[in-house]
Design a protein around this motif. Structure first.
Motif, PDB file in Angstrom:
ATOM      1  N   UNK A   1      45.627  67.461  67.816  1.00  0.00           N
ATOM      2  CA  UNK A   1      46.254  68.698  67.367  1.00  0.00           C
ATOM      3  C   UNK A   1      47.661  68.877  67.934  1.00  0.00           C
ATOM      4  N   UNK A   2      47.888  68.324  69.122  1.00  0.00           N
ATOM      5  CA  UNK A   2      49.221  68.470  69.729  1.00  0.00           C
ATOM      6  C   UNK A   2      50.226  67.446  69.239  1.00  0.00           C
ATOM      7  N   UNK A   3      49.824  66.618  68.269  1.00  0.00           N
ATOM      8  CA  UNK A   3      50.742  65.651  67.686  1.00  0.00           C
ATOM      9  C   UNK A   3      50.698  64.266  68.305  1.00  0.00           C
ATOM     10  N   UNK A   4      50.016  64.117  69.436  1.00  0.00           N
ATOM     11  CA  UNK A   4      49.921  62.791  70.050  1.00  0.00           C
ATOM     12  C   UNK A   4      49.043  61.886  69.203  1.00  0.00           C
TER      13      UNK A   4
ATOM     14  N   UNK B   1      35.070  56.953  68.234  1.00  0.00           N
ATOM     15  CA  UNK B   1      35.062  58.009  67.225  1.00  0.00           C
ATOM     16  C   UNK B   1      34.307  59.239  67.720  1.00  0.00           C
ATOM     17  N   UNK B   2      33.207  59.025  68.466  1.00  0.00           N
ATOM     18  CA  UNK B   2      32.442  60.157  68.986  1.00  0.00           C
ATOM     19  C   UNK B   2      33.258  60.942  70.008  1.00  0.00           C
ATOM     20  N   UNK B   3      34.082  60.227  70.797  1.00  0.00           N
ATOM     21  CA  UNK B   3      34.887  60.908  71.804  1.00  0.00           C
ATOM     22  C   UNK B   3      36.011  61.729  71.184  1.00  0.00           C
ATOM     23  N   UNK B   4      36.432  61.402  69.961  1.00  0.00           N
ATOM     24  CA  UNK B   4      37.550  62.092  69.325  1.00  0.00           C
ATOM     25  C   UNK B   4      37.103  62.876  68.100  1.00  0.00           C
ATOM     26  N   UNK B   5      35.882  63.437  68.149  1.00  0.00           N
ATOM     27  CA  UNK B   5      35.433  64.199  66.985  1.00  0.00           C
ATOM     28  C   UNK B   5      36.228  65.498  66.815  1.00  0.00           C
ATOM     29  N   UNK B   6      37.029  65.852  67.859  1.00  0.00           N
ATOM     30  CA  UNK B   6      37.850  67.059  67.770  1.00  0.00           C
ATOM     31  C   UNK B   6      39.256  66.758  67.241  1.00  0.00           C
ATOM     32  N   UNK B   7      39.563  65.497  66.956  1.00  0.00           N
ATOM     33  CA  UNK B   7      40.916  65.121  66.540  1.00  0.00           C
ATOM     34  C   UNK B   7      41.236  65.699  65.163  1.00  0.00           C
ATOM     35  N   UNK B   8      42.523  65.884  64.922  1.00  0.00           N
ATOM     36  CA  UNK B   8      42.958  66.427  63.632  1.00  0.00           C
ATOM     37  C   UNK B   8      42.692  65.439  62.511  1.00  0.00           C
ATOM     38  N   UNK B   9      43.076  64.178  62.716  1.00  0.00           N
ATOM     39  CA  UNK B   9      42.826  63.143  61.708  1.00  0.00           C
ATOM     40  C   UNK B   9      42.361  61.866  62.400  1.00  0.00           C
TER      41      UNK B   9
END
Length: 573
Positions: free
Chosen positions: A93-96, A117-125
């Motif tokens: 979400x912060x653009x990183x 993928x499980x660790x980044x389920x909160x990622x924007x894309x």
């Protein structure tokens, strides 16, 4: 098991798969997949690299989607089942942005990508690039073990959490692995602060502006760093195993003088002599220590090989790492037993003052026939030769009991077969009875020196297509040839010459004490030992015949064909 095979098994099996050539795609098609936020519906083959899609959960907004492979939430036409993931791009979400390139992705397995993928389920894309899988034609050996490999693949619930990501609610952890998880999580957390994606470090002289942003603790650990943590943990466990005796004494598990207290003199026969289980009671703490040490070697080798998986592609398979780590444990303990037996013989040779091997053989032969005196380690009576006490062998018996107990558990867990189960139980029984004490003089060979040959066999077994790592045979054929030659030579000397020779004198002494009848702690046990040695001696002859046949088939026959002294066999269709 073939001892001297030179060629690659994969190369020999090409003829079996000629019909598959038409199925090879001329150009691999690629597709981009954007995974929505939340839990990933993709499933991957756990232990295959690069990660390969195996299944997806049905989409809640598509009643026609039954989970057969059409990713209907994105594109209902193409099927992604069986496609390989080439790269991954994650934007927060912060653009990183966090990218896994094609080169790094080829070193990852499906289980590792699922963790990312499980660790980044909160990622924007989360954007995946997938491509049609390359057609791999496995060898016969690989097909033979494919079923056994699938039984041992680790599930996602058995793997540690990545740093900065809360564990899924459905994750179940075994209490016995809590300490291991804590160590891995802590190491991963520290590594995420000290390493960046391109290898920059907080300890380097470069300025922060020269390096890309350091790993966000919320981001998953880079595969290269995951391997580093795993390898470092394995090396630490092996170091603990190496210095475990001093640590056990330092923390009070073993007494400072445990060797003198336990093994300096024979145990009190009046207390438990003649029973089946009580001989090991005084040595239980030491036996538990040996089991723990074998377990540390096994686990440490497995983790260390995981850290080295980038150096050799077959190490990417958990089955291969498990097989190799068991082999390392076996080689370490068997070689230690062989070394102890050899040191016992070396000490006796120094006491006797022998100047040559011929003089030693002559004196030992005469002493065993009761025609020579003066060798304190070979008593003059049959009873004393079977019941003489040796502190070095008493400790060796305790080591063997613990090692075979660990091997028995591994054999059951990995389903090696009933033959191996029986072997470990019999060896444990013999080690137990030797603690009475019994057969220490002859045991210095059967539990000690003979293990030198067994150690080479344990290394050679790793090249076996069914019980070992098939890629070792195809990648290192010359090394396999050398090890097979060493084993054949050691087998002839140790198993076919010394073994039957000492078995004859053991049976001779056993028959003498059975005939006398006085002081024999268990006539049944003496007969069982004698019968077992006779059976094993017959098996040595059978195995020698098999080895000779293999030497002729894989070494001599090709040599004769190359010299034109023999016609090559016609290949069967």
């Amino acid at each position: 098991m073939s001892l001297f095979r030179r060629g690659s098994s994969a190369a020999r099996d090409d003829s079996d798969d000629d019909d598959d050539d038409d199925a090879l795609p001329r150009q691999r098609s690629r597709s981009a997949v954007e995974v929505p936020a939340g839990g990933c519906k993709l499933r991957f083959v756990p232990d295959r690299w690069p990660p390969t899609i195996s299944y997806h959960e049905p989409s809640s907004d598509d009643d026609d989607d039954d989970g057969d492979g059409a990713w209907s939430a994105l594109d209902p036409k193409p099927s992604f089942v069986g496609r390989e993931v080439e790269s991954l791009s994650i934007t927060h979400d912060d653009g990183t942005t966090y990218d896994i390139s094609r080169g790094d992705m080829r070193g990852m397995t499906g289980e590792q990508l699922a963790l990312v993928l499980a660790a980044d389920d909160h990622a924007a894309t989360r954007r995946l690039v997938v491509a049609e899988a390359e057609v791999h034609r496995p060898s016969r050996a690989m097909r033979r073990v494919s079923e056994r490999r699938s039984e041992l693949q680790p599930t996602l619930s058995q793997l540690p959490d990545l740093p900065g990501s809360p564990p899924p609610a459905t994750r179940r952890r075994s209490p016995s692995l809590a300490a291991a998880y804590a160590c891995v999580d802590l190491s991963s957390y520290l590594t995420s602060y000290f390493c960046s994606l391109d290898g920059c470090s907080l300890l380097s002289k470069r300025d922060d502006g020269d390096c890309p942003a350091l790993l966000d603790p919320r981001a998953p650990l880079h595969p290269r760093h995951m391997g580093f943590v795993e390898g470092a943990a394995g090396a630490a466990l092996l170091a603990v195993a190496l210095g475990s005796e001093g640590l056990a004494v330092q923390y009070g598990y073993l007494a400072a003088d445990f060797d003198e207290a336990l093994f300096a003199s024979a145990p009190d026969k009046a207390t438990f002599w003649g029973t089946f289980t009580e001989p090991c009671v005084p040595y239980l703490r030491y036996i538990y220590y040996e089991i723990a040490r074998a377990t540390l070697v096994h686990a440490g080798a497995f983790l260390l090989l995981g850290g080295l998986r980038g150096l050799w592609k077959p190490l990417g398979s958990a089955w291969n790492r498990s097989t190799l780590s068991r082999g390392i444990m076996n080689v370490a303990f068997l070689s230690a037993c062989g070394y102890r037996g050899a040191m016992m013989w070396k000490g006796w040779a120094a006491d006797a003052g022998w100047s040559s091997a011929g003089e030693a053989l002559s004196d030992v032969h005469a002493a065993l026939w009761n025609t020579k005196e003066g060798l304190h380690f070979i008593p003059q009576s049959a009873f004393d030769r079977l019941y003489v006490y040796d502190r070095s062998f008493q400790r060796l018996s305790a080591v063997m009991f613990g090692f075979q107990a660990k091997n028995l558990v591994d054999t059951v867990v990995f389903k090696d077969g009933i033959v191996f189960v029986v072997h470990h139980i019999v060896t444990m029984t013999v080690a137990l009875f030797a603690l009475h004490p019994y057969s220490h003089l002859y045991g210095s060979f059967f539990f000690g020196v003979s293990e030198i040959s067994t150690t080479i066999l344990a290394v050679l077994a790793l090249f076996d297509g069914e019980f070992g790592v098939p890629e070792l045979e195809s990648d290192f054929p010359n090394l396999r040839l050398v090890i097979g030659t060493l084993f054949a030579a050691s087998f002839v000397v140790v198993r076919c010459m010394l073994w039957p020779y000492l078995t004859f004198f053991y049976c001779k002494d056993a028959l003498e004490i059975l005939e006398a009848g006085d002081g024999v702690h268990s006539p049944l046990l003496v007969k069982v030992f004698m019968g077992g040695l006779i059976i094993l001696s017959i098996m040595q002859v059978i195995w020698l015949g098999e080895i000779c046949a293999k030497v002729y088939e894989e070494v001599l026959e090709p040599l004769l064909v190359a010299l034109g002294l023999k016609r090559a066999k016609a290949k069967t269709a």
